[in-house]
Design an enzyme around this catalytic site. Sequence first.
Site, PDB file in Angstrom:
ATOM      1  N   ARG A 141      20.645  46.510  11.176  1.00  0.00           N
ATOM      2  CA  ARG A 141      19.438  47.071  11.260  1.00  0.00           C
ATOM      3  C   ARG A 141      18.328  46.116  10.868  1.00  0.00           C
ATOM      4  O   ARG A 141      18.564  45.602   9.598  1.00  0.00           O
ATOM      5  CB  ARG A 141      19.297  48.418  10.359  1.00  0.00           C
ATOM      6  CG  ARG A 141      20.480  49.475  10.865  1.00  0.00           C
ATOM      7  CD  ARG A 141      20.925  50.131   9.192  1.00  0.00           C
ATOM      8  NE  ARG A 141      19.998  50.964   8.792  1.00  0.00           N
ATOM      9  CZ  ARG A 141      19.721  52.111   8.813  1.00  0.00           C
ATOM     10  NH1 ARG A 141      20.360  52.648   9.993  1.00  0.00           N
ATOM     11  NH2 ARG A 141      18.722  52.720   8.402  1.00  0.00           N
TER      12      ARG A 141
ATOM     13  N   ASN B  58      28.586  69.595   2.959  1.00  0.00           N
ATOM     14  CA  ASN B  58      27.896  69.979   4.008  1.00  0.00           C
ATOM     15  C   ASN B  58      28.581  70.175   5.514  1.00  0.00           C
ATOM     16  O   ASN B  58      28.253  70.770   6.328  1.00  0.00           O
ATOM     17  CB  ASN B  58      26.769  69.081   4.202  1.00  0.00           C
ATOM     18  CG  ASN B  58      27.049  67.733   4.637  1.00  0.00           C
ATOM     19  OD1 ASN B  58      28.116  67.383   4.102  1.00  0.00           O
ATOM     20  ND2 ASN B  58      26.291  66.995   5.375  1.00  0.00           N
ATOM     21  N   ASP B  59      29.883  69.412   5.636  1.00  0.00           N
ATOM     22  CA  ASP B  59      30.657  69.747   6.573  1.00  0.00           C
ATOM     23  C   ASP B  59      31.544  70.792   6.478  1.00  0.00           C
ATOM     24  O   ASP B  59      32.295  71.043   7.612  1.00  0.00           O
ATOM     25  CB  ASP B  59      31.229  68.359   6.797  1.00  0.00           C
ATOM     26  CG  ASP B  59      30.329  67.146   6.995  1.00  0.00           C
ATOM     27  OD1 ASP B  59      29.318  67.146   7.451  1.00  0.00           O
ATOM     28  OD2 ASP B  59      30.826  66.078   6.092  1.00  0.00           O
TER      29      ASP B  59
ATOM     30  N   GLU C  35      16.668  50.459   1.612  1.00  0.00           N
ATOM     31  CA  GLU C  35      16.047  49.826   0.908  1.00  0.00           C
ATOM     32  C   GLU C  35      16.816  49.157  -0.415  1.00  0.00           C
ATOM     33  O   GLU C  35      16.395  48.197  -1.019  1.00  0.00           O
ATOM     34  CB  GLU C  35      15.187  50.893   0.035  1.00  0.00           C
ATOM     35  CG  GLU C  35      13.860  51.408   1.302  1.00  0.00           C
ATOM     36  CD  GLU C  35      12.848  52.058   0.466  1.00  0.00           C
ATOM     37  OE1 GLU C  35      13.027  52.838  -0.278  1.00  0.00           O
ATOM     38  OE2 GLU C  35      11.785  51.836   1.354  1.00  0.00           O
TER      39      GLU C  35
ATOM     40  N   ASP D 120      21.242  63.796   8.613  1.00  0.00           N
ATOM     41  CA  ASP D 120      20.587  62.424   8.652  1.00  0.00           C
ATOM     42  C   ASP D 120      19.190  62.583   9.327  1.00  0.00           C
ATOM     43  O   ASP D 120      19.179  63.293  10.390  1.00  0.00           O
ATOM     44  CB  ASP D 120      21.162  61.384   8.591  1.00  0.00           C
ATOM     45  CG  ASP D 120      21.017  60.282   7.765  1.00  0.00           C
ATOM     46  OD1 ASP D 120      19.612  60.256   7.150  1.00  0.00           O
ATOM     47  OD2 ASP D 120      21.851  59.516   7.136  1.00  0.00           O
TER      48      ASP D 120
ATOM     49  N   LYS E  71       6.572  46.623   5.396  1.00  0.00           N
ATOM     50  CA  LYS E  71       7.944  46.257   6.153  1.00  0.00           C
ATOM     51  C   LYS E  71       7.982  47.609   7.089  1.00  0.00           C
ATOM     52  O   LYS E  71       7.416  48.602   6.881  1.00  0.00           O
ATOM     53  CB  LYS E  71       8.944  46.460   5.189  1.00  0.00           C
ATOM     54  CG  LYS E  71       9.320  47.392   4.544  1.00  0.00           C
ATOM     55  CD  LYS E  71      10.891  46.879   3.803  1.00  0.00           C
ATOM     56  CE  LYS E  71      11.677  48.301   3.303  1.00  0.00           C
ATOM     57  NZ  LYS E  71      11.276  48.801   2.061  1.00  0.00           N
TER      58      LYS E  71
ATOM     59  N   LYS F 106      25.450  73.145  11.832  1.00  0.00           N
ATOM     60  CA  LYS F 106      26.749  72.576  12.300  1.00  0.00           C
ATOM     61  C   LYS F 106      27.469  73.483  12.909  1.00  0.00           C
ATOM     62  O   LYS F 106      28.111  73.198  13.841  1.00  0.00           O
ATOM     63  CB  LYS F 106      27.273  71.587  11.248  1.00  0.00           C
ATOM     64  CG  LYS F 106      26.397  70.436  10.787  1.00  0.00           C
ATOM     65  CD  LYS F 106      26.915  69.581   9.853  1.00  0.00           C
ATOM     66  CE  LYS F 106      26.459  68.342   9.465  1.00  0.00           C
ATOM     67  NZ  LYS F 106      26.865  67.336   8.693  1.00  0.00           N
TER      68      LYS F 106
ATOM     69  N   ASP G  25      30.716  64.059  11.230  1.00  0.00           N
ATOM     70  CA  ASP G  25      29.572  63.782  10.501  1.00  0.00           C
ATOM     71  C   ASP G  25      29.370  62.392  10.654  1.00  0.00           C
ATOM     72  O   ASP G  25      30.229  61.338  11.149  1.00  0.00           O
ATOM     73  CB  ASP G  25      30.074  64.435   9.179  1.00  0.00           C
ATOM     74  CG  ASP G  25      29.020  64.057   8.002  1.00  0.00           C
ATOM     75  OD1 ASP G  25      27.924  64.251   8.463  1.00  0.00           O
ATOM     76  OD2 ASP G  25      29.317  63.705   6.931  1.00  0.00           O
TER      77      ASP G  25
END
Lengths: 1137, 361
Positions: free
Chosen positions: A602, A827-828, A506, A684, A571, A803, A419
């Site tokens: 990033r 979720n995994d 953000e 993601d 941005k 998955k 993950d």
Amino acid sequence: MKEKELKQMTIPAQRLMARCAGEEKRVGTRTVFVGNHPVSETEAYPAQRFCDNRIVSSKYTLWNFLPKNLFEQFRRIANFYFLIIFLVQVTVDTPTSPVTSGLPLFFVITVTAIKQGYEDWLRHRADNEVNKSTVYIIENAKRVRKESEKIKVGDVVEVQADETFPCDLILLSSGTSDGTCYVTTASLDGESNCKTHYAVHDTIALCTAESIDTLRATIECEQPQPDLYKFVGRINIYSNSLEAVARSLGPENLLLKGATLKNTKKIYGVAVYTGMETKMALNYQGKSQKRSAVEKSINAFLIVYLFILLTKAAVCTTLKYVWQSNPYNDEPWYNQKTQKERETLKVLKMFTDFLSFMVLFNFIIPVSMYVTVEMQKFLGSFFISWDKDFYDEEINEGALVNTSDLNEELGQVDYVFTDKTGTLTENSMEFIECSIDGCKYNGVTEEVDGLSQTDGPLTHFDKADREELFLRALCLCHTVEMKTNDTVDGATESAEFTYVSSSPDEIALVKGAKKFGFTFLGTRNGHMRVENQRKEIEEYELLHTLHFDSVRRRMSVIVKTQIGEIYLFCKGADSAVFPRVPVDEIEPTKRHVEHSAMDGYRTLCVAFKKITPDDYEKINRQLVEVKLALQDREEKMEKVFDDIETNMNLIGATAVEDKLQDQAAETIDALHAAGLKVWVLTGDKMETAKSTCYACRLFQTGTELLELTTKSIEECERKEDRLHELLIEYRKKLLREFPKSTIRSHKKAWTDQEYGLIIDGSTLSLILNSSQDSSSNNYKSIFLQICMKCTAVLCCRMAPLQKAQIVRMVKNLKGSPITLSIGDGANDVSMILESHVGIGIKGKEGRQAARNSDYSVPKFKHLKKLLLAHGHLYYVRIAHLVQYFFYKNLCFILPQFLYQFFCGFSQQPLYDAAYLTMYNICFTSLPILAYSLLEQHINIDTLTSEPRLYMNISGNAMLQLGPFLYWTFLAAFEGTVFFFGTYFLFQTSSLEDNGKVYGNWTFGTIVFTVLVFTVTLKLALDTRFWTWINHFVIWGSLAFYVFFSFFWGGIIWPFLKQQRMYFVFAQMLSSVSTWLAIVFLIFISLFPEILLIVLKNVRRRSARRNLSCRRASDSLSARPSVRPLLLRTFSDESNML
Amino acid sequence: MAMNYNAKDEVDGGPPGAPGGAAKNRRPDNTAFKQQRLPAWQPILTAGTVLPTFFIIGLIFIPIGIGIFVTSNNIREIEIDYTGTEPSSPCNKCLSPDVTPCICTINFTLEQSFEGNVFMYYGLSNFYQNHRRYVKSRDDSQLNGDPSALLNPSKECEPYRRNEDKPIAPCGAIANSMFNDTLELFLISNDSAPYAIPLKKKGIAWWTDKNVKFRNPPGGENLEERFKGTTKPVNWLKPVYLLDSEKDNNGFINEDFIVWMRTAALPTFRKLYRLIERTEDLHPTLPAGRYYLNITYNYPVHSFDGRKRMILSTISWMGGKNPFLGIAYITIGSISFLLGVVLLVINHKYRNSGNTADITI
């Protein structure tokens, strides 16, 4: 009319469901009566029964434990086999007593049952915790406190802030006037941001228990299905008039069990799916017992040995009857049969003879191997939980072993599925530095009250202005929401707020701005409030938000200041911003951006423009118009946005660190070096995931990326065609690159061009379920071919079940590779359960993953030692254990088999019953157990520092046919030596110097003594790590054997029918010849082994020398590779939602 | 198992969702055992340690082998088959069951004299004393003098458990088939009558068998009385209490009987029959010359195609004649020595071209 509507609704639902291949088809709808109030007497719906809200993850109950557990245990081939042997011994006259196999069997079954019972009890406890938690239900206009498991479908449930929903609910009303509530589904899909859910308009007002009770409504919705993001339903509200008002319901109305209510005081919802029918429960897959590859090998060996056993028994039976066909052999005068024996049918006799031989040779498959394997696994797993390297100070916990069955599987992993959020990354971003107007500022070390310049020109007249503008832009240009924590302590409230956003970037930016004195205070009535450095509060009216999308790669806001000036702040990724600002402004910033990106941050560029009121009028009109457009709204919006975001001025750039977990990159490097393929499966976004993959060196600089994403496919009209094209193209590319990949060695392929694949969820489902015809199969196989050629694969936008689907797909590849999944969120869970080994990270998103995993560790970096050191050692240990067990039992039984040729195939045991029983339990069990717990054929430190060593054992190398045959032949050789050595020894008239003769029990005891010494010394030869325990156990076992033999032969045992062994051992040792023969036979048995070790050792020494040479050169050349060196900028990947 | 208990605490101390982790420090103990860092001897066999071992083994094994071989060769052994299946054999007449008692005589010559104690064995072939049905067909409690077992023998003795409603003592197939030929040895001298070689019948069984494992049932002085209520095995000519005239060699503790009761390992076997102790004077125990063997032929082996032999053998410190051990030791010693040489050469060669060896760990 109602019927019609319903039909229209259900059809797409069915189609949706039909698409989900592999999922259970649930057809039809369910009708839920809100509050379980009948709507009216006239309309009678057939009563539907739904399951209760009890979550059951346990396997047994108190009542079915014994039969179910026994059944499960006897489903194992071995246990069943021993049961059969035991029953045969009980019923048929066999050479050995039933106790010899019954006792160990009973022991094994009991130990296993206790272990499994205990594990299930833990599960019961966990279930109870969930099922007994308190919830509030509105019944007859009153708030009633109940246990969670008592919720029925149709109940109206009240949930308060920060509670998790006890079942799947349809939101009826929240405290707010607009009927919205915020929910975080972190424990479901790993997304920690708040999502807004809506109530149906007609029920918003029902905010109290009394009012909600007056609601008369029914909900019709599809039957439960596991997809978290799909829901189709309809609510019929019966107000005063009997005419129902129908409203459609979608996923935005559904609150899922497991999600948590945030930022909302309380909500009322009606339960639609409960218990095991909730989407969360459906996303859990059934607990299938995981079996390790080693266990499968054991079963294969077992079958081989079973075959050997049956052959032996069949051969002996046949030969017996051939031999007996001679009448003087069958029943000589000195050895007559009883009356009963004579009268038995010949067929029956043959059958019992066959069974007797089976019993006689059954020790070839030793029951004690299973005990030892279980013990080894159970005790061995403690070393994982004891390892202090897995201890994490932060959570004050070490590794946790949930199942000990898979220790050795850790050494066999081929594919690692990880993950991203919370596993590879810490899931926390940090503002690192920024560049304003070509000057670089390092944000980390700064004080609150000012920026200090770290390079660039020192004086700038408008510098302060630009800085403030930049910081204002950071404070305004985002979609962050404020969340005030309702702390009990009112005084601290002002400080207690957190920012909430779908994008951690953000938040990092806003926090970064705060550090420099500009604090975003939230939005009030459409005005964004910012506290500037001088502690003044500035208000900006938020006019428009131009949301982020992955094509534009930027976002903008249009705000109006207090003095009426209108600004646009934008941005976005550098590639998206640079073309829209004057060229002369770019250069210094670009340099900084690239520099930051090389450091693995990033980056985002910030730009602004001032808008005149006239222009704004125009823009405003355009935006409003386009937002209402019914057709091609997205495209139109894009175009308008594009038009607006032009002619801006660049202010600066930011660099945010998406904090990777400590040593994540090194771990992935090590895994790659160990020959593992690492796949990242994340829910993601693609861009985020990609940048993380670069940062953790999953994709390296030279990796060529192949993309199979919605973006790359949607360019075309017909998705499937485009997909097909892409697949074919990629395959061609890869096959050209690896023309002879099958022939080439691992190492060779490594140095070639590396490929990485990126695929997203929707494309994957397109590939997997595109259509039912053969083309889907074709896609799948092409896709798999591509996957196998890529060193790294990134799958983004995956639903939990997807998955698992991926894992299952890889699992079923040719050669059935061993898969490992590691993740931290709920979720995994499905992939953790699906893969061969599931590893949970004790992360921030709850304990779901850790609870369902086989092993859980605090951090991703621990995977390295877990696999490379623990996994490797466990595998070597257990593989050796298994081989050794089969070896020593073949050695043990082969002389007995050969003896049948000399005793008229009469099933006469060669060894005394005590030796038969004790051989596996006492004489030879502890040394191998100690070995299998302590052996380190290579040091732990060497194993972790040399990942390449992991490849030595890949593909179950030590349990393949080759080693197996080697051990088998070794055993056959030794068994033959034991028997015939003693046989030739017995050709003499006497072995003693007083002329006295030995009998058959002495013969057996000599063989047995040689046997025990040989197999123990063989293990001693294999032991590379002699701790005091090994010394104690090996020499102790031999001493115990001698002691026991003296003791056993030293007494006339009153309970024994025959005193066969009386003084046999002592008498045997009084003969010099026997001593010489024993020494000689032990030596000759071990001789090939010694020879082999010597030969191997000579080779290994050379290897080690080479290795150390290489390591020396490596350390010189490869040192700088620890820090990610990224030549391409990240700005292309960074993004906002 | 103490470590087991501790371990349980560690692993299960944090069950899912269990609170209260804060108070307890879960840091794993930093002990050598738990961290798998116990001090250990990690032997690495190198050419330096292995080559001398090979040489040493060679040097030890070859002399031992030679010693055993020579010893074995010095042992005198003669085997005389008196089954009588061949028509020319003197014992051929005894094959028919009518002639009882049948006595036959076989002449033989010792080419060399037998010095020291000489042991007289009888050997049987194709006689499956190790057949399962046979091996278990005995009652050790009865043989140990247990009065209840005497009168109620174990079921294992079937079908030799009872005869005419009386318990058989000793019961079972082994006892029933006890070897009952009588062998006598005579030295033929030219000038006088044949000299009967004195055969000692005590000291042929294991001491522990004779004194502990086998015991006559308790009771009165008279052995016959002690065996009252039992009957003789079917095939025996006389009851157990008449096996020998000497009291300490009669009944269950008769040494011929004890020797027979130790079942042989292989279908061709020898059992010690008599001792010929060396005489005090300087004469060899059995001087070279002509002898004859007087056989009271009772034991039928013809029916199962068996053979009967009489063996005379001297004994060394390592037992009877057995070339196997000596040859084996010499062979292995030589191989070991040779391998040492070969490895030395290989090792030497390898050292010269060392680094080109391929890598397989």
